[in-house]
Design a protein around this motif. Structure first.
Motif, mmCIF file in Angstrom:
data_model
loop_
_atom_site.group_PDB
_atom_site.id
_atom_site.type_symbol
_atom_site.label_atom_id
_atom_site.label_comp_id
_atom_site.label_asym_id
_atom_site.label_seq_id
_atom_site.Cartn_x
_atom_site.Cartn_y
_atom_site.Cartn_z
ATOM 1 N N TYR A 74 -36.114 -28.792 50.414
ATOM 2 C CA TYR A 74 -36.749 -28.780 49.097
ATOM 3 C C TYR A 74 -35.836 -29.386 48.042
ATOM 4 O O TYR A 74 -34.629 -29.174 48.037
ATOM 5 N N ASP A 75 -36.441 -30.148 47.114
ATOM 6 C CA ASP A 75 -35.696 -30.712 45.990
ATOM 7 C C ASP A 75 -36.583 -30.689 44.754
ATOM 8 O O ASP A 75 -37.732 -31.143 44.795
ATOM 9 N N LYS A 76 -36.080 -30.145 43.664
ATOM 10 C CA LYS A 76 -36.878 -29.957 42.457
ATOM 11 C C LYS A 76 -37.349 -31.269 41.858
ATOM 12 O O LYS A 76 -38.489 -31.377 41.382
ATOM 13 N N LYS A 77 -36.517 -32.304 41.892
ATOM 14 C CA LYS A 77 -36.844 -33.572 41.248
ATOM 15 C C LYS A 77 -37.694 -34.479 42.136
ATOM 16 O O LYS A 77 -38.622 -35.138 41.670
ATOM 17 N N LEU A 78 -37.368 -34.513 43.407
ATOM 18 C CA LEU A 78 -38.004 -35.468 44.319
ATOM 19 C C LEU A 78 -39.079 -34.842 45.199
ATOM 20 O O LEU A 78 -39.802 -35.555 45.888
ATOM 21 N N ARG A 90 -46.668 -31.488 49.410
ATOM 22 C CA ARG A 90 -45.946 -30.490 48.642
ATOM 23 C C ARG A 90 -45.832 -30.953 47.190
ATOM 24 O O ARG A 90 -46.150 -32.087 46.864
ATOM 25 N N LEU A 91 -45.349 -30.079 46.332
ATOM 26 C CA LEU A 91 -45.131 -30.443 44.941
ATOM 27 C C LEU A 91 -44.231 -31.672 44.889
ATOM 28 O O LEU A 91 -43.155 -31.684 45.482
ATOM 29 N N LYS A 92 -44.678 -32.704 44.182
ATOM 30 C CA LYS A 92 -43.934 -33.950 44.157
ATOM 31 C C LYS A 92 -44.322 -34.745 42.911
ATOM 32 O O LYS A 92 -45.309 -34.428 42.243
ATOM 33 N N PRO A 93 -43.579 -35.792 42.589
ATOM 34 C CA PRO A 93 -43.920 -36.602 41.419
ATOM 35 C C PRO A 93 -45.049 -37.594 41.699
ATOM 36 O O PRO A 93 -45.068 -38.256 42.734
ATOM 37 N N TYR A 94 -45.982 -37.658 40.755
ATOM 38 C CA TYR A 94 -47.038 -38.674 40.750
ATOM 39 C C TYR A 94 -46.998 -39.376 39.390
ATOM 40 O O TYR A 94 -46.271 -38.950 38.484
ATOM 41 N N TYR A 95 -47.768 -40.434 39.257
ATOM 42 C CA TYR A 95 -47.805 -41.171 37.995
ATOM 43 C C TYR A 95 -49.231 -41.147 37.459
ATOM 44 O O TYR A 95 -50.138 -41.720 38.063
ATOM 45 N N GLU A 96 -49.389 -40.457 36.334
ATOM 46 C CA GLU A 96 -50.717 -40.326 35.736
ATOM 47 C C GLU A 96 -50.614 -40.464 34.215
ATOM 48 O O GLU A 96 -49.709 -39.893 33.599
ATOM 49 N N ASP A 97 -51.532 -41.217 33.627
ATOM 50 C CA ASP A 97 -51.571 -41.405 32.167
ATOM 51 C C ASP A 97 -50.221 -41.874 31.638
ATOM 52 O O ASP A 97 -49.700 -41.348 30.632
ATOM 53 N N LYS A 121 -47.176 -32.427 40.696
ATOM 54 C CA LYS A 121 -48.375 -31.718 41.153
ATOM 55 C C LYS A 121 -48.290 -31.507 42.653
ATOM 56 O O LYS A 121 -47.630 -32.272 43.360
ATOM 57 N N SER A 122 -48.954 -30.474 43.124
ATOM 58 C CA SER A 122 -49.049 -30.243 44.564
ATOM 59 C C SER A 122 -50.468 -30.551 45.016
ATOM 60 O O SER A 122 -51.426 -30.031 44.440
ATOM 61 N N PRO A 123 -50.634 -31.368 46.038
ATOM 62 C CA PRO A 123 -51.978 -31.684 46.533
ATOM 63 C C PRO A 123 -52.585 -30.574 47.385
ATOM 64 O O PRO A 123 -53.719 -30.683 47.827
ATOM 65 N N TYR A 124 -51.833 -29.511 47.603
ATOM 66 C CA TYR A 124 -52.348 -28.394 48.381
ATOM 67 C C TYR A 124 -53.540 -27.732 47.694
ATOM 68 O O TYR A 124 -53.571 -27.583 46.464
ATOM 69 N N PHE A 125 -54.493 -27.274 48.488
ATOM 70 C CA PHE A 125 -55.594 -26.465 47.968
ATOM 71 C C PHE A 125 -55.095 -25.037 47.743
ATOM 72 O O PHE A 125 -55.332 -24.435 46.704
ATOM 73 N N PHE A 126 -54.373 -24.493 48.736
ATOM 74 C CA PHE A 126 -53.731 -23.187 48.599
ATOM 75 C C PHE A 126 -52.254 -23.432 48.294
ATOM 76 O O PHE A 126 -51.552 -24.053 49.089
ATOM 77 N N LYS A 127 -51.780 -22.940 47.181
ATOM 78 C CA LYS A 127 -50.369 -23.136 46.830
ATOM 79 C C LYS A 127 -49.836 -21.918 46.083
ATOM 80 O O LYS A 127 -50.545 -21.296 45.289
ATOM 81 N N LEU A 128 -48.580 -21.583 46.349
ATOM 82 C CA LEU A 128 -47.958 -20.421 45.731
ATOM 83 C C LEU A 128 -46.730 -20.810 44.923
ATOM 84 O O LEU A 128 -46.630 -20.542 43.744
ATOM 85 N N SER A 129 -45.767 -21.471 45.593
ATOM 86 C CA SER A 129 -44.557 -21.958 44.930
ATOM 87 C C SER A 129 -44.004 -23.092 45.784
ATOM 88 O O SER A 129 -44.332 -23.193 46.972
ATOM 89 N N PRO A 130 -43.177 -23.981 45.215
ATOM 90 C CA PRO A 130 -42.658 -25.110 45.992
ATOM 91 C C PRO A 130 -41.979 -24.700 47.293
ATOM 92 O O PRO A 130 -42.165 -25.340 48.326
ATOM 93 N N ARG A 131 -41.188 -23.647 47.254
ATOM 94 C CA ARG A 131 -40.464 -23.237 48.463
ATOM 95 C C ARG A 131 -41.401 -22.619 49.499
ATOM 96 O O ARG A 131 -41.294 -22.889 50.689
ATOM 97 N N ILE A 132 -42.305 -21.776 49.035
ATOM 98 C CA ILE A 132 -43.261 -21.170 49.966
ATOM 99 C C ILE A 132 -44.193 -22.240 50.534
ATOM 100 O O ILE A 132 -44.528 -22.231 51.728
ATOM 101 N N ASP A 133 -44.584 -23.180 49.680
ATOM 102 C CA ASP A 133 -45.488 -24.246 50.132
ATOM 103 C C ASP A 133 -44.842 -25.161 51.170
ATOM 104 O O ASP A 133 -45.538 -25.891 51.870
#
Length: 332
Positions: free
Chosen positions: A50-54, A190-197, A203-215
């Protein structure tokens, strides 16, 4: 009656968590043995953390021995920064530095040390320079946005003499939140960087998500991959086409951003297996080299990644162009 319910509920909860733990360990064991050639249950993956930025990155200071009938037996080594390269230390130790940018193919997490593209390139460049340093800035599942963020961070500290960008066909999907959310085959959801607006968002593309580490747990990945078919709407061909067009625009933008991280005089080569992307790279100052690894040099039908022989094939494809760049640098 209340005491009876409480007495039943407690063991049910305990058994549920025990079952979840056992299933998580089973999924880790199966994935690591089948894909990585090693029994690894300490973390969800032996090749990323896991990495917070990437979103995730390669593990730091990790070495292990793998056995694999398809990709070969041998040692896998990540240095203290999480790269499959020697320790950088300082620029004075090296006389020619190369960045190899990409995703799982260039990370080569299944390929033993010495057979990986960057390791083979180092051997080739020793014919022309005394101390080449090849840095693979590549992590499995990365899209162009993550590649840009990683390269931006490293390029502030290390200045390359040559840049190689490896194109992967799934970069388009990996650059789109919608495609990764609705397409069951999209990887590393998993939670990751996307480019929007016009800005980078997480954002995480998961339908069920709790936290980055748990996901990041294998169990969460398993649940989400199979639940998409039941809980998310089906995309029409028109929907997919519109999303892909948007993703292509994002990919184009970030290839340009990667190119702009380097001085114009730094040679840049794109290693591609799709002629469709050639003009996009050329627009951003890259020379393109076509190299489509034959099927017999991949792990198919199990896996479509190139084997060690496939990495050698890519080296043979790109070396003539690298030799031209070396000659040009020498003359100037």
């Amino acid at each position: 009656m209340i005491n009876f319910k409480k007495s039943c509920l407690k063991p049910l909860i305990i058994n549920f968590f025990l079952l979840a733990i056992l299933l998580e360990l089973f999924l880790r064991a199966f994935k690591s043995i089948y894909y990585d050639g090693i029994l690894w249950i300490h973390t969800p993956s032996v090749n990323n953390v896991y990495d917070k930025k990437l979103g995730w990155k390669s593990p730091k200071s990790r070495t292990f021995f793998k056995k694999d009938e398809i990709y070969g037996n041998g040692q896998i080594t990540y240095n203290s920064q999480g790269f499959r390269a020697p320790e950088y230390i300082d620029k004075n130790k090296w006389d020619f530095i190369v960045f190899v940018i990409g995703d799982s193919t260039m990370q080569g997490y299944q390929i033993p040390d010495g057979q990986l593209f960057s390791h083979l390139l180092e051997k080739e460049l020793k014919k022309y320079t005394n101390k080449p340093y090849i840095l693979p800035l590549a992590v499995g599942g990365y899209g162009t946005i993550q590649q840009y963020l990683l390269v931006k961070e490293i390029s502030d500290k290390i200045k390359p003499d040559l840049v190689i960008h490896h194109w992967s066909g799934n970069d388009i999907a990996n650059n789109s939140y919608e495609i990764e959310r609705y397409t069951p085959t999209a990887n590393n959801n998993r939670l990751k960087p996307y480019y929007e607006d016009n800005e980078i968002v997480y954002k995480s593309p998961y339908f069920f998500k709790l936290s980055p580490r748990i996901d990041s747990l294998m169990l969460m990945k398993f649940i989400n991959n199979y639940s998409k078919n039941f809980f998310l709407k089906k995309l029409t061909n028109k929907d997919i086409k519109e999303l892909e067009e948007k993703a292509w625009e994002t990919t184009d933008l970030f290839i340009g951003k990667i190119s702009n991280l380097f001085e114009k005089e730094v040679p840049k080569i794109a290693l591609i297996d799709d002629y469709q992307v050639s003009d996009m790279y050329k627009k951003h100052g890259f020379t393109t080299v076509y190299s489509s690894v034959p099927t017999n040099l991949t792990g198919l039908p199990r896996d479509n990644h190139a084997t060690g022989a496939g990495h050698s094939y890519m080296i043979k494809s790109i070396m003539p162009e690298i030799e031209k760049k070396l000659e040009f640098i020498k003359e100037n």
